[in-house]
Design a protein around this motif. Structure first.
Motif, PDB file in Angstrom:
ATOM      1  N   TRP A   1      39.997  -9.698  26.126  1.00 24.87           N
ATOM      2  CA  TRP A   1      39.389 -10.728  26.992  1.00 24.87           C
ATOM      3  C   TRP A   1      38.849 -11.867  26.137  1.00 24.87           C
ATOM      4  O   TRP A   1      38.298 -11.641  25.053  1.00 24.87           O
ATOM      5  N   GLU A   2      38.995 -13.100  26.629  1.00 23.35           N
ATOM      6  CA  GLU A   2      38.514 -14.264  25.899  1.00 23.35           C
ATOM      7  C   GLU A   2      38.145 -15.380  26.865  1.00 23.35           C
ATOM      8  O   GLU A   2      38.812 -15.582  27.886  1.00 23.35           O
ATOM      9  N   LYS A   3      37.045 -16.105  26.553  1.00 24.47           N
ATOM     10  CA  LYS A   3      36.671 -17.330  27.268  1.00 24.47           C
ATOM     11  C   LYS A   3      36.833 -18.490  26.309  1.00 24.47           C
ATOM     12  O   LYS A   3      36.280 -18.485  25.213  1.00 24.47           O
ATOM     13  N   THR A   4      37.571 -19.501  26.714  1.00 23.95           N
ATOM     14  CA  THR A   4      37.807 -20.647  25.847  1.00 23.95           C
ATOM     15  C   THR A   4      36.730 -21.713  26.057  1.00 23.95           C
ATOM     16  O   THR A   4      36.061 -21.734  27.098  1.00 23.95           O
ATOM     17  N   PRO A   5      36.526 -22.616  25.093  1.00 25.08           N
ATOM     18  CA  PRO A   5      35.569 -23.716  25.273  1.00 25.08           C
ATOM     19  C   PRO A   5      35.914 -24.546  26.505  1.00 25.08           C
ATOM     20  O   PRO A   5      37.088 -24.788  26.801  1.00 25.08           O
ATOM     21  N   GLY A   6      34.882 -24.977  27.225  1.00 22.82           N
ATOM     22  CA  GLY A   6      35.067 -25.768  28.426  1.00 22.82           C
ATOM     23  C   GLY A   6      34.863 -24.985  29.706  1.00 22.82           C
ATOM     24  O   GLY A   6      34.579 -25.563  30.756  1.00 22.82           O
ATOM     25  N   VAL A   7      34.986 -23.655  29.630  1.00 21.40           N
ATOM     26  CA  VAL A   7      34.750 -22.804  30.803  1.00 21.40           C
ATOM     27  C   VAL A   7      33.254 -22.510  30.886  1.00 21.40           C
ATOM     28  O   VAL A   7      32.664 -22.018  29.920  1.00 21.40           O
ATOM     29  N   PRO A   8      32.608 -22.809  32.031  1.00 20.62           N
ATOM     30  CA  PRO A   8      31.160 -22.589  32.135  1.00 20.62           C
ATOM     31  C   PRO A   8      30.780 -21.134  31.897  1.00 20.62           C
ATOM     32  O   PRO A   8      31.462 -20.214  32.373  1.00 20.62           O
ATOM     33  N   ALA A   9      29.698 -20.941  31.152  1.00 24.19           N
ATOM     34  CA  ALA A   9      29.163 -19.604  30.901  1.00 24.19           C
ATOM     35  C   ALA A   9      27.724 -19.746  30.419  1.00 24.19           C
ATOM     36  O   ALA A   9      27.355 -20.768  29.832  1.00 24.19           O
ATOM     37  N   SER A  10      26.923 -18.729  30.665  1.00 26.74           N
ATOM     38  CA  SER A  10      25.526 -18.759  30.218  1.00 26.74           C
ATOM     39  C   SER A  10      25.087 -17.342  29.888  1.00 26.74           C
ATOM     40  O   SER A  10      25.645 -16.356  30.396  1.00 26.74           O
ATOM     41  N   ALA A  11      24.093 -17.263  29.035  1.00 26.58           N
ATOM     42  CA  ALA A  11      23.533 -15.969  28.656  1.00 26.58           C
ATOM     43  C   ALA A  11      22.024 -16.098  28.535  1.00 26.58           C
ATOM     44  O   ALA A  11      21.494 -17.188  28.283  1.00 26.58           O
ATOM     45  N   SER A  12      21.340 -14.988  28.726  1.00 26.13           N
ATOM     46  CA  SER A  12      19.891 -14.958  28.543  1.00 26.13           C
ATOM     47  C   SER A  12      19.479 -13.579  28.051  1.00 26.13           C
ATOM     48  O   SER A  12      20.158 -12.584  28.313  1.00 26.13           O
ATOM     49  N   PHE A  13      18.367 -13.544  27.315  1.00 29.71           N
ATOM     50  CA  PHE A  13      17.821 -12.277  26.850  1.00 29.71           C
ATOM     51  C   PHE A  13      16.422 -12.517  26.312  1.00 29.71           C
ATOM     52  O   PHE A  13      15.999 -13.667  26.103  1.00 29.71           O
ATOM     53  N   ILE A  14      15.701 -11.430  26.077  1.00 27.70           N
ATOM     54  CA  ILE A  14      14.390 -11.481  25.445  1.00 27.70           C
ATOM     55  C   ILE A  14      14.506 -10.808  24.086  1.00 27.70           C
ATOM     56  O   ILE A  14      14.929  -9.643  23.995  1.00 27.70           O
ATOM     57  N   LEU A  15      14.155 -11.541  23.041  1.00 29.15           N
ATOM     58  CA  LEU A  15      14.215 -11.020  21.683  1.00 29.15           C
ATOM     59  C   LEU A  15      12.893 -10.327  21.343  1.00 29.15           C
ATOM     60  O   LEU A  15      11.834 -10.936  21.401  1.00 29.15           O
ATOM     61  N   THR A  16      12.972  -9.036  21.022  1.00 26.61           N
ATOM     62  CA  THR A  16      11.804  -8.289  20.554  1.00 26.61           C
ATOM     63  C   THR A  16      12.099  -7.774  19.152  1.00 26.61           C
ATOM     64  O   THR A  16      13.250  -7.542  18.790  1.00 26.61           O
ATOM     65  N   GLU A  17      11.042  -7.576  18.374  1.00 28.86           N
ATOM     66  CA  GLU A  17      11.208  -7.142  16.983  1.00 28.86           C
ATOM     67  C   GLU A  17      10.260  -6.010  16.661  1.00 28.86           C
ATOM     68  O   GLU A  17       9.118  -5.971  17.124  1.00 28.86           O
ATOM     69  N   THR A  18      10.750  -5.069  15.862  1.00 27.77           N
ATOM     70  CA  THR A  18       9.916  -4.033  15.269  1.00 27.77           C
ATOM     71  C   THR A  18      10.108  -4.104  13.755  1.00 27.77           C
ATOM     72  O   THR A  18      10.850  -4.949  13.251  1.00 27.77           O
ATOM     73  N   ALA A  19       9.472  -3.205  13.045  1.00 28.15           N
ATOM     74  CA  ALA A  19       9.605  -3.201  11.586  1.00 28.15           C
ATOM     75  C   ALA A  19      11.019  -2.847  11.153  1.00 28.15           C
ATOM     76  O   ALA A  19      11.424  -3.155  10.029  1.00 28.15           O
ATOM     77  N   ALA A  20      11.808  -2.208  12.058  1.00 32.63           N
ATOM     78  CA  ALA A  20      13.127  -1.721  11.651  1.00 32.63           C
ATOM     79  C   ALA A  20      14.294  -2.436  12.303  1.00 32.63           C
ATOM     80  O   ALA A  20      15.413  -2.362  11.802  1.00 32.63           O
ATOM     81  N   GLU A  21      14.070  -3.137  13.422  1.00 30.33           N
ATOM     82  CA  GLU A  21      15.207  -3.684  14.161  1.00 30.33           C
ATOM     83  C   GLU A  21      14.811  -4.870  15.016  1.00 30.33           C
ATOM     84  O   GLU A  21      13.627  -5.146  15.233  1.00 30.33           O
ATOM     85  N   ARG A  22      15.840  -5.557  15.508  1.00 26.86           N
ATOM     86  CA  ARG A  22      15.697  -6.599  16.514  1.00 26.86           C
ATOM     87  C   ARG A  22      16.498  -6.175  17.737  1.00 26.86           C
ATOM     88  O   ARG A  22      17.614  -5.673  17.596  1.00 26.86           O
ATOM     89  N   ARG A  23      15.943  -6.386  18.910  1.00 29.12           N
ATOM     90  CA  ARG A  23      16.584  -5.949  20.144  1.00 29.12           C
ATOM     91  C   ARG A  23      16.655  -7.118  21.130  1.00 29.12           C
ATOM     92  O   ARG A  23      15.659  -7.818  21.349  1.00 29.12           O
ATOM     93  N   LEU A  24      17.838  -7.338  21.690  1.00 22.86           N
ATOM     94  CA  LEU A  24      18.019  -8.337  22.729  1.00 22.86           C
ATOM     95  C   LEU A  24      17.934  -7.621  24.069  1.00 22.86           C
ATOM     96  O   LEU A  24      18.912  -7.050  24.573  1.00 22.86           O
ATOM     97  N   LYS A  25      16.745  -7.618  24.668  1.00 17.94           N
ATOM     98  CA  LYS A  25      16.513  -6.920  25.923  1.00 17.94           C
ATOM     99  C   LYS A  25      16.977  -7.769  27.106  1.00 17.94           C
ATOM    100  O   LYS A  25      17.015  -8.990  27.030  1.00 17.94           O
ATOM    101  N   ASN A  26      17.258  -7.071  28.199  1.00 18.00           N
ATOM    102  CA  ASN A  26      17.644  -7.757  29.449  1.00 18.00           C
ATOM    103  C   ASN A  26      18.752  -8.776  29.198  1.00 18.00           C
ATOM    104  O   ASN A  26      18.742  -9.869  29.762  1.00 18.00           O
TER     105      ASN A  26
END
Length: 337
Positions: free
Chosen positions: A227-252
């Motif tokens: 699967w691939e989306k080419t430039p020009g096709v509308p798309a959006s993303a959202s998330f909440i970035l949380t951090e701990t001492a060991a990792e980064r997580r993109l929640k939601n």
């Protein structure tokens, strides 16, 4: 220089030019100003009004703004930040004329145009340089809007600092244009899934930092399932970035495009490298009802697990069918199913 006039029981002082020397030795020009006492005949405590225009380097201007009893920079957690640039500031104030005066008794407001704004250290997590800013302030808040560089990237700024525990809601919105490669350098590496230009909006969230991304000009690619989306096709993303001492997580994590819906979580290492993605909702064509899990097993190697009640697998079948024998599990960018 200026003039003093007393007329109809009113004292007016008009300033045509002057300067203020700060305790550190910096100088600020005062090209215009006016001070009025409209009630000279009043036997009670009189009220004075002040309109003042200041011009100069941001260092001395900031020193004045942070002088007693106002301490504006300290209240906005900006105390000790060395500022560079220049500014024009208009100040209005209304105050009772008495010896013992508290800051709560002074009504004041300031409007400023700042150019070449730069700070010597981070402000609320950002390094701001080369900014052109419109600033307004009063006893309840400092409101900053403008355009400059955030960590070296051009960005629009919309920041509100509440003062003195006021009911004003804090806001820290930043909009900037980045590439996926630049985002990876700053600790959010989405692997080979996203390439190209991104329009990013950042805001504070109770448990981290919220990202909203316009992906219209970017390429999105899940090579493992064809699967691939080419430039020009509308798309959006959202998330909440949380951090701990060991990792980064993109929640939601949520991604939307034409007929596409991904929802779940993305896990990164502390340095920002992709580790795994778990999408409980995975739809790349209308009617899909599936889940997808991608795990990084080594340099350029990924394990992909796809499950669900219904999935249009034409792209996946084509990807497996067209895969050459010498691509099976060797080299970079390979996948296991």
């Amino acid at each position: 220089t200026g003039t003093v006039r007393i007329e109809n029981e009113r004292l007016s002082v008009d300033l045509r030019s002057g300067s203020i020397v700060t305790p550190s030795g910096g100088a600020v020009a005062v090209p215009a100003g006016r001070f009025d006492i409209p009630d000279l005949a009043d036997r009670d405590i009189k009220t004075g009004t002040l309109d003042l225009k200041l011009q100069g380097a941001l260092g001395p201007l900031a020193e004045i703004a942070n002088s007693a009893p106002f301490r504006i920079l300290d209240k906005a957690d900006l105390g000790g930040v060395e500022l560079k640039g220049s500014g024009d500031i208009d100040i209005t104030a209304k105050l009772p004329l008495k010896l013992a005066l508290s800051v709560d008794e002074v009504g004041w407001a300031a409007r400023a145009k700042l150019s070449g704004f730069s700070a010597d250290r981070q402000i609320r997590g950002y390094r701001i340089t080369d900014a052109a800013i419109q600033l307004t302030a009063d006893p309840t808040q400092v409101d900053i809007r403008g355009r400059g560089r955030i960590d070296g990237l051009l960005a629009n700024l919309d920041i509100v600092y509440p003062l003195d525990n006021s009911n004003v809601a804090a806001r820290q919105d930043v909009e900037l244009k980045v590439t996926a490669a630049e985002l990876a350098k700053r600790g959010i590496d989405l692997g080979s899934m996203v390439t190209g230009s991104l329009a990013l909006k950042l805001a504070d969230a109770p448990d981290g930092q919220r990202f909203e991304i316009d992906l219209k000009d970017a390429s999105l690619r899940l090579a493992e399932i064809g699967w691939e989306k080419t430039p020009g096709v509308p798309a959006s993303a959202s998330f909440i970035l949380t951090e701990t001492a060991a990792e980064r997580r993109l929640k939601n994590f949520s991604l939307r495009s034409e007929g596409v819906a991904l929802e779940g979580m993305v896990l990164l290492t502390k340095s920002g490298e992709f580790r795994e993605a778990d999408f409980g909702t995975f739809q790349i064509r209308p009617g899909d009802s599936a889940a997808l899990r991608i795990t990084r097993e080594g340099a350029g190697r990924y394990r992909v697990s796809l499950s669900g009640a219904q999935f249009d697998g034409r792209g996946l079948i084509r990807q497996v069918r067209d895969k050459k024998p010498d691509q099976s599990d060797k080299g970079s960018g390979t996948s296991s199913y």
